[in-house]
Design a protein around this motif. Sequence first.
Motif, short mmCIF file in Angstrom:
data_model
loop_
_atom_site.label_atom_id
_atom_site.label_comp_id
_atom_site.label_asym_id
_atom_site.label_seq_id
_atom_site.Cartn_x
_atom_site.Cartn_y
_atom_site.Cartn_z
N TYR A 198 0.83 -1.21 0.00
CA TYR A 198 0.00 0.00 0.00
C TYR A 198 0.87 1.26 0.00
O TYR A 198 0.59 2.22 -0.71
CB TYR A 198 -0.91 -0.01 1.22
N GLU A 246 1.92 2.17 -3.30
CA GLU A 246 0.79 2.33 -4.22
C GLU A 246 0.63 1.14 -5.17
O GLU A 246 0.14 1.28 -6.29
CB GLU A 246 0.91 3.64 -5.02
N ASN A 271 -9.11 3.08 -3.15
CA ASN A 271 -7.94 3.63 -3.83
C ASN A 271 -7.70 2.99 -5.19
O ASN A 271 -6.92 3.51 -6.00
CB ASN A 271 -6.69 3.47 -2.95
N TYR A 305 -1.60 -1.28 -5.41
CA TYR A 305 -2.91 -1.59 -4.81
C TYR A 305 -3.42 -2.98 -5.15
O TYR A 305 -4.12 -3.60 -4.34
CB TYR A 305 -3.92 -0.53 -5.21
#
Length: 230
Positions: A85, A88, A120, A90
């Motif tokens: 996370y 990024e 996200n 995801y």
Amino acid sequence: MSLAISYINEGYDNAAYATLERWIETKYPQIAEKARLANATIKDNDDRYTLNKKVTDLFIKAAQLSPDIANMDADVQTGLGVLFYSMEEYDKTLDCFQAAINCNPEDALSWNRLGASLANSNKPEQAIEAYTRALQLNPNFVRARYNLGVSFINMGMYKDAVEQLLTGLSMHEVDGVVDGASSGVVAESNQSLSLIETLKRAFLAMDRRDLLDKVKTGMNVSTFRKLYGF
């Protein structure tokens, strides 16, 4: 683990990585010792990418010790999810948090983290489902309720958002409610203020500017609901 997540939430990534490394050293000392010998040149003041890779490799090795769901360590999957996370990544985050849920389907915190990662990843409908499940398991989980409100706003479902945000604010009026603010990904330092500001966003989207001044810290939620039909 909770401390590391809090560091990530506040943007202190290197502190989070150091904390996660200490977690591994405590629970899986054999893995940490082998890695220390193999990576003696990596220092604590290296850049965040190097540190992330170092700690991620430790967690992957720990995960490989118990690859089947029956013996999988949910905390290892959570740690991996947090590491991905922070970079990024995801899709990988989703896989890890889903694995943690597979280990313990009754864990509201994991459902909230999954919801945040789905949000996200631009998957608001699935995020709403995950937050809703978290609230079914723990109706007093204010962070999940806040996150659900934000997802409703992003979906244009403003009245649903207002309902969740007002309910969250009403819980802040009750002493002893455990809100879990520091245990969900992307938490806020002042959750009550976050609820209020997000509630104002919802009213702006509804073109109810007449209510903005009425939304403030210490507001009586029950009285507000009766006066304005929410």
